[in-house]
Every structure is written in structure tokens, then in C-alpha cells.
Design an enzyme around this catalytic site. Structure first.
Site, short mmCIF file in Angstrom:
data_model
loop_
_atom_site.label_atom_id
_atom_site.label_comp_id
_atom_site.label_asym_id
_atom_site.label_seq_id
_atom_site.Cartn_x
_atom_site.Cartn_y
_atom_site.Cartn_z
N HIS A 132 10.67 6.55 31.26
CA HIS A 132 9.58 7.40 30.78
C HIS A 132 8.25 6.63 30.83
CE1 HIS A 132 7.86 10.60 28.11
NE2 HIS A 132 7.05 9.61 27.79
N GLU A 133 8.25 5.46 30.23
CA GLU A 133 7.00 4.68 30.20
C GLU A 133 6.61 4.26 31.61
OE1 GLU A 133 5.29 4.84 27.62
OE2 GLU A 133 6.90 5.62 26.36
N GLU B 36 1.97 13.18 30.80
CA GLU B 36 3.33 13.41 30.32
C GLU B 36 4.21 13.94 31.45
OE1 GLU B 36 5.68 12.53 27.28
OE2 GLU B 36 3.51 12.19 27.33
N HIS C 235 4.35 6.82 33.11
CA HIS C 235 2.94 6.61 32.72
C HIS C 235 2.36 5.41 33.49
CE1 HIS C 235 2.95 9.50 29.48
NE2 HIS C 235 3.91 8.89 28.80
#
Lengths: 496, 496
Positions: free
Chosen positions: B261-262, B291, B265
Site C-alpha cells: 500500500h505505502e 489513494e 504512494h
């Protein structure tokens, strides 16, 4: 806002900005992703410019004048004014162009030095060194000096220090150290520093060092112990003091003693008076004093037998290879005296001579008594004279330290000044705490650290170096106590 | 200096200062000694004040006007002016007093929330929430809005987004998800997420996650992966992007998916056009887009069967407990659908309903249709309606998220918007790279990441959210593609 409030706000901004730079410097050394170097350099340049503008702002200068004229300032404000004016003077005496040329040259010269040392090629660095000394000669002229250009440089690191005062101290010290070395040579004892060498897993070293400095007085809730290529301690607010060490698998005492060294700087910074936060006064009065605290914890405490009477058994629970090693053997090996041309590999005793070599060479360079062409030979001759050995090449001779290439000239003496301060402090501490080494042997550091806090740390830079020494010991700086300490220590070890 | 150069210099200062804050925030979460919290808070407050002054400076505003009037600006300058004016407007529309009261209230309310959740005591938090919503209502009034106060709030996170547009998307999405959930309930298959649970040593998880994100496209030379209580990614220059995760010993997929997830980003931030450095344009155009990238790498890629076809055998070399586990069993367990009242424990499918619950409650609060006394019951009713379960207490109901107490109101929808963007992107990517999942199964991520870089990352915030979507896909935002993805994925897993 009142003039006083305005002044304090400007000083608070200087304090915060300068601590931001310190945190980012730490981050640069400990955490920075390799590709981020250029952006970070730009950030540091930006902040450094801001800090320069703040410290040299006409408004700050005016406020200092106005508040001084009114008088009646409390002691913190009075000292803040004094320090702000000193910094203003120091910065504005150097033309901005000269300073930025110098800074730019340093960055390049450091890279040249790295290559020159790797290639063992002094000729490659020579022109950069010529320039560095030339810049520093100009700086000395800008600041002004009584007798020797070195005086104009050393004052930045040790207020009030002159070559005249230092020559006396160094002459006394080097004679004593040489004499002691002669006795050690003649002694029947010989110790091998490699006796301690072994295999010490680095993750265990990390755990041991952290536990050791915690016990010795470093507040782990108000600081950190990390790793970087060159061990150092960040200046910052007292509740955020970060130090680094580095680990070598074959010898855990390297990291242990470097941690104790940095701990000396750190406990100094962690124990300034709370009221000094945001004033810019929460630092030591000089490099010598700061180095004194680091060397106190590294050498006077960390290389003592009682220290390892407590920590060796603990270390043996971390490192299988130490099992069965006797304290006395360990201690003698840790303090074995060697003739090594490299300062960073020197033992506690000969270290002093390494510094004397550099200091005396700097003086001869400024006096025009040696040319840069002849500098490597001059270095080797000094090395032979004081240490009895000749470096096998320039990489372990004149090229070994980065300091000159980085513009640190008139700087090396701080290391030995720190030792001399320690001599004074140890002498006084033994009077105040006669059983201090028994306490160390039992892992009790509170009284010793408390003494340092009360006498030294708490004051920040409230007193000039000489004032502080006189306040703590009633004495003027000399090498006598330190020489006594050395004689006593090595006489026992070498049964002289 | 020309007007253009002055403008760019001001923007460069904003960029650097804001990135210094980001680095210090990261440091605060990852490294800060506990006792340093107060000093660091003061430092952050100082920088935040400076940043506010820079962004709202009359000089910057004037320069924007003058450069716009002259026209003829290159595309980067033109966009910088637009962004600077948008930020100026957003900041100056809120009276400074109101903003600082709000910020101060948030800090307190967060602490109240922590205690209220720990004690399962909604009454304790109620007054703080009333105030938060009141502040946000005032903010909405300051910014202005067409129909609904929520419109005045959401625009900050997703330019151009309105409740009218969002209601349509959410209505379609929630109907589809509920229908799909019904089918899953009726299916003969049932999977247990605890099947994966075991004992996964944390140091091995660290090594695995770092290797995994490196293979998947995160540039470890231009960033870091560390740990913090709440996983997140720092905004900064593209060569210094730091992300964090957290590790649980019983389930390595938690850290693995949070790292992915990170990483979404992070790769976004690492791949902006180089020319955007120092312009303040090197960030995504909206929270929804940001997101979207994180959820793309976490869910669309990281929860896919091909992803684990490649990484499960690798994970088995790190974790003994995984030995012999079959891909299909692992994959089904990883994607098991649950009815859990807690958003952070939700599976990929029901997660959407958790967001709908919050969004709809925010609307009813602003419409005055629910009192703060009745909010816990209203929450529980929504939960029952959408998820078919009732939280057993307020701690796992209305108190579970910190967002409202921190002032993040009109914010939750970004998570689902990200999912909807991903539906569009996946649909287009499958057309452009028909074998994309075969590539993933072979550990090849270059083409997929390259597609995202070329189509999304490189642009920074050059385009508004809607413009960017249209540019990449030629489409207007809808939930259709995302719904198709969900139906397809869960139909396979549950053999619907």
C-alpha cells in the site's frame, strides 16, 4: 512586543533553525537514501543561508545594543547578548564572498583528499592545502590577532586561547609523554592489543553498547545511539541528543569506547539547565571543554580497570569469545602502548603526541618555515622525532586526516586541551568523591555524573573556558594534573 | 531579480520548508526520543507558522497576479501560479484565529478520543465531536459551497468533487457490493482468514518486505522502509521518499500488504517529472488519486493470485511455517470475506461499505438529521443495514476511527474514490498490457509500473483529478469498472 521579547524571539528562531539543521545533518548521516544527497545539500544550504541572515541581522545587532545600554538584564539575557554579539562579530568580520568561496573550496577539497589518500598521492592534494591555509590566513587577518595568525583561528574553538599559552602546556606535556614512553620501552612488560580481538557479532555489540551507556548515565529516553561512518553527537535541545558509533566485528571495545566517548558529549548536552532551552546558550563554552567531557568518559572512566571490573562480566554474557578472559589481561591489552603512525589507531598515551605533531606543523606552515612541497617530509620527521617511527607512506602520514582539507586548521589542539581539562577535573573529583573508582567498579555512576552535571554540564556556555575551570577547580589551565594521571596509570600497567 | 525568478524563488522556499516539515514528521514518528516531544512540537509549530506566512504572503499573491497578467508563461510556471493562488485562497478564506483554534482543538480532541476509545465511553468524546463538526461547518461556509456543506469540505481533498457526484457513485457501488455479499453468503464456499496465521519472526518479515517492494518497483536508493505505529508515506523530493509499515508476528501478510500500500504512494512520489522539483507541483492532484495508487499496488496487484504465485515461494524461504502451503489455499484465505465492524480489519470487498457508512453519517449530521446523542445508535444501525452486524460496543463502533476527532471530516470518501480510479486504470491497463497478470506471476513489474509512471506519476499535479482520468482513460469517473473488478474477483474465489 517589547525589545526584550523581540530579542528573545529572534534568538529562539536561531536556536530552532540551528537545531533543525542538526537534526537534518544527523538524518543525512544515519538515514539518507543515497540518491537524495543533492536535494539534501540544497536544503542544508538554504537553512545555512537563513541562519547566517538571522545571526547577522541588523535588527538583532541593534537590539543587543539597546538592551545592553539599558542594562539591568537578568543573567541569562546578559549572556545571550554577549554570545549574540560574539557570533555577529565573528560572522561579519569575514566578507561573505570570502566565506562562501572558502566553504565551496572545502567541499571540493574533501573529495580531492579522499582520492589523494586512497591513491597515496600527496601531489594531488597539495594545491588544495595551499589554498586552505591561505583562506585561513585571511580569516585570521579578518579576526585580528596579537602575535600569531594561529591565535586568530584558535579563538573560535577555545575563547582566549593563544599559541603562547598553548606552547607552554604542550612543551610540558610532550616532554613528560616522551619520558614516560622511554620508561615503557625499557620496562619488562609488553602487551598486545590484538589479545582482545575476536569475533563479536554486531547485533550483540549494539545491544551491549546501548545497555552500557544507559547504565553509565546516557538518558535513552532523551536521545539515541545509532550508527554512522564517523561517530559523532548531534547538538540539539537537551531532550533530543543523538549519538552514533560504528561497529567492527573483530573488536567490540572499539564501538564500546567510541560509544563512551560520544556519551561524554551527550550527557553534557542532556544536562544543561532547562532555562537555557531556546536561548542558544545550551552548549559547552568551547571545543576543549566538550572534548574534555567525551574523553573523560572514554578514557578516564571507560579505559579504567574498575570500569571493566563491572562491564567485562556483563560483556561476557554477550560475547562467547570473551568467556574466561581475565580482567587484568583484558585491561592491559586495552591499554597497550603502541607506536602507530595513525592518530585514530593510537593508544591513550601517544595520542597526545599525534596532536602535538599537527599543532607544531601548523605553526611552522604559518611561519613560512616549511613549504607545501616539503610538508610530507616535515610530517615524517616530526613523527620520527616524537613517535620513533616513520610512516610507510603519505596515506598513513600527512594524508591521514581530513581536517586540513575540510578547513579545520588551528583546531587539533582541542583534543589535547580536553585531556588537560580532564586532568584538572579528575584531580578535583577525587577530592570530592574519594571512592569514585570503587563506585565505578560497582556500576554506580550517579555520583560521578552528578558531579559533572553540577559543576560543568548545567552551566552550558555561561562561563568562558578559563572562568569555568577556575570556578570548578580554582586553578589555571596546565598539563600538570593530566601528566600526573598518565604517569600514575602507565606506571601501574607497566610496573615502572 | 526578474518577477519570474522572484516567484520561483518563493515557491522554492515553500517547497524546501514543507519538505523539511515532512522529514521532521517522519523523524518524529520513527526516531524521536520520547522526552523530545514538546521541543519537536514547538519546532513543527514554528515551521508551520513560517510556511503559512510564505504561502499567504502578499508578495507571492502580487507576483502571481503580475505574471498571469503578462501571460506567456511556460506550462510549469502557469500551473505553479494556479496552485499558489488556490492555496492562497484556501488559507486566507479561513480567519487565522478560527484556524488556530481548530488546530488546537484537534490536538486535544485526539487525546480525548484515545481515552474515550480505550474506556469505550462515547459520552466522553461527544462534546469534542460537536465542536469538530461545528468548526468544519464554519470552514465550509468560509470556502463557500453550492448545495451541501460537505461540498465545501471535500473540494480540499478532491478538487471538483461534490456530494451530488459522489452520491451517484456510492449508491451504485453499495448496491452492487450488497448484492455480491448476498451471493457470497449463499455460496457453498467459506474461507478462514486465520488459515494464514502462524509465527513469522519480525526480522525476517523486515527482510522479506524490503525485498518484495524492491522487486515490485520501489527504489530503495531513493527511499526507505521503516516502522511506525501507523504506516504512512512521507511527501518529499522524489529522491527521498520514506514509507513505514508495522509488523505483527502472527501474520506476515499484514506488513506485506501495508508495505505494498505505502509502496503505491511511494512509487507515485518517486516518479514525478524531474522538472517538478522545487516547484511544489511534485505531488498527486488529489487524495483520491494518491489513494488510488496505494490501493492499486495493495489490492489490484498485492492481493491477486499471480502476485502470490511469484511471492509465496519466496516467502516460504523466509518463513518455515509457510512450508507446504498451497497457493490456492493461501490466496483464498487472504481474500476471505468477513463481516467485521472494524474498518481496519475489513476485507477488500466490505471495506467499501465501511466508507459508505461514514460518508452517509457525515451527510446526515450536516443535514441535522441526527443528533450527537443519537450518533452511536445511528452508526450501529448503518452497520447492521450494510454489514449485517451490530458492533458489540462503541469502541468498535462510532469510536473506532480517529479521523473525526482529528478534524478529518468530509475525508473518508477518498478511500473509495481511490478504488474507483483503480477500476478505470485496471480496465485501461488490461487493454494496453493484456498479459499484465502473467507478468506479475513472473515477478515482472516494469511494464505495469512504467504504464503508471507514463500515464499518472510523471504528471504530478499538472492536471485536475477529472482531467487526469479523462487523459488516461478517456472516461468520466464512475464505479462501473471497479464493480466489474469486484464481481469478477469474488465470483472466481467463491465460485458464484
Amino acid at each position: 512586543m517589547s525589545k526584550l521579547a523581540s530579542f528573545k524571539e529572534l534568538m529562539r528562531e536561531i536556536d530552532i533553525t540551528s537545531n533543525i539543521m542538526n537534526t537534518l545533518s544527523w538524518d543525512m548521516r544515519v538515514n539518507l537514501p543515497p540518491k537524495a544527497a543533492a536535494y539534501r545539500a540544497e536544503t542544508m544550504g538554504f537553512l545555512s543561508g537563513k541562519l547566517y541572515s538571522m545571526k547577522t541581522s541588523p535588527k538583532l545587532y541593534e537590539l543587543c545594543g539597546e538592551l545592553s545600554a539599558v542594562g539591568n538584564n537578568d543573567r541569562i539575557t546578559a549572556r545571550m547578548i554577549k554570545e549574540a554579539l560574539k557570533e555577529y562579530k565573528r560572522l561579519t568580520e569575514i566578507p561573505q564572498k570570502l566565506y562562501s568561496d572558502f566553504t565551496e573550496h572545502n567541499l571540493k577539497a574533501e573529495l580531492v583528499w579522499q582520492e589523494a589518500r586512497a591513491k597515496n598521492d600527496y601531489a594531488m592534494l597539495k594545491d588544495s592545502l595551499v589554498k586552505e591555509f591561505d583562506y585561513k590566513r585571511q580569516f585570521a587577518a579578518c579576526h585580528g590577532f596579537a602575535e600569531n595568525p594561529m591565535d586568530g583561528l584558535m579563538d573560535e574553538y577555545e575563547e582566549g586561547m593563544t599559541t603562547k599559552k598553548l606552547d607552554k602546556i604542550f612543551d610540558e606535556l610532550k616532554a613528560s609523554v616522551k619520558e614516560l614512553l622511554g620508561k615503557i620501552d625499557a620496562s619488562s612488560k609488553a602487551y598486545d592489543k590484538t589479545f582482545i580481538f575476536g569475533k563479536y557479532p554486531i547485533d550483540r555489540q549494539r545491544a551491549f553498547c546501548k545497555r552500557m551507556v544507559g547504565i553509565a548515565g546516557f538518558d535513552l529516553l532523551a536521545g539515541r545511539l545509532d550508527e554512522s561512518a564517523h561517530p559523532y553527537t548531534t547538538g540539539n535541545n537537551k531532550y533530543d541528543i543523538r549519538m552514533t558509533t560504528r561497529y567492527f566485528e573483530n573488536n567490540f571495545t572499539n564501538a564500546a569506547l567510541s560509544s563512551m566517548h560520544e556519551m561524554g558529549h551527550s550527557v553534557y548536552a542532556q544536562n544543561h539547565l532547562d532555562d537555557l532551552a531556546y536561548t542558544t546558550l545550551d552548549h559547552s563554552p568551547s571545543f576543549g571543554w566538550d572534548e574534555g567531557q567525551s574523553r573523560f568518559f572514554e578514557n578516564i572512566i571507560g579505559r579504567s580497570e574498575p570500569f571493566w571490573a563491572y562491564f567485562l562480566p556483563m560483556a561476557q554474557t554477550y560475547f562467547d569469545g570473551l568467556y574466561g578472559m581475565k580482567l587484568n589481561d583484558f585491561y592491559n591489552s586495552l591499554n597497550a602502548v603502541y607506536r602507530d603512525p595513525r592518530r585514530l589507531d593510537a593508544d591513550e598515551l601517544t595520542y597526545n603526541l599525534h596532536i602535538v605533531i599537527r599543532y607544531e606543523l601548523e605553526k611552522t606552515i604559518f611561519a613560512g618555515q616549511v613549504s607545501f612541497d616539503d610538508l610530507p617530509d616535515a610530517w615524517n620527521l616530526k613523527c620520527k622525532e616524537y613517535l620513533g617511527i616513520t610512516p610507510k607512506n603519505d596515506a598513513e602520514g600527512v594524508l591521514q586526516d581530513m581536517h586540513w582539507a575540510s578547513g579545520y586548521i588551528g583546531y587539533f589542539q582541542n583534543y589535547v586541551l580536553g585531556n588537560c581539562y580532564d586532568g584538572h577535573l579528575l584531580n578535583k573529583m577525587k577530592q570530592d568523591i574519594p571512592d569514585m573508582y570503587d563506585q565505578v567498579a560497582n556500576g554506580k555512576f550517579d555520583e560521578i555524573l552528578g558531579w559533572q552535571i553540577r559543576n560543568v554540564h548545567t552551566h552550558g556556555c555561561f562561563y568562558n573556558p578559563e572562568e569555568l575551570l577556575e570556578r570548578v577547580t580554582g586553578e589555571k589551565l596546565s598539563a600538570a594534573h593530566y601528566i600526573h594521571y598518565l604517569n600514575d596509570k602507565y606506571s601501574r600497567i607497566y610496573k615502572l
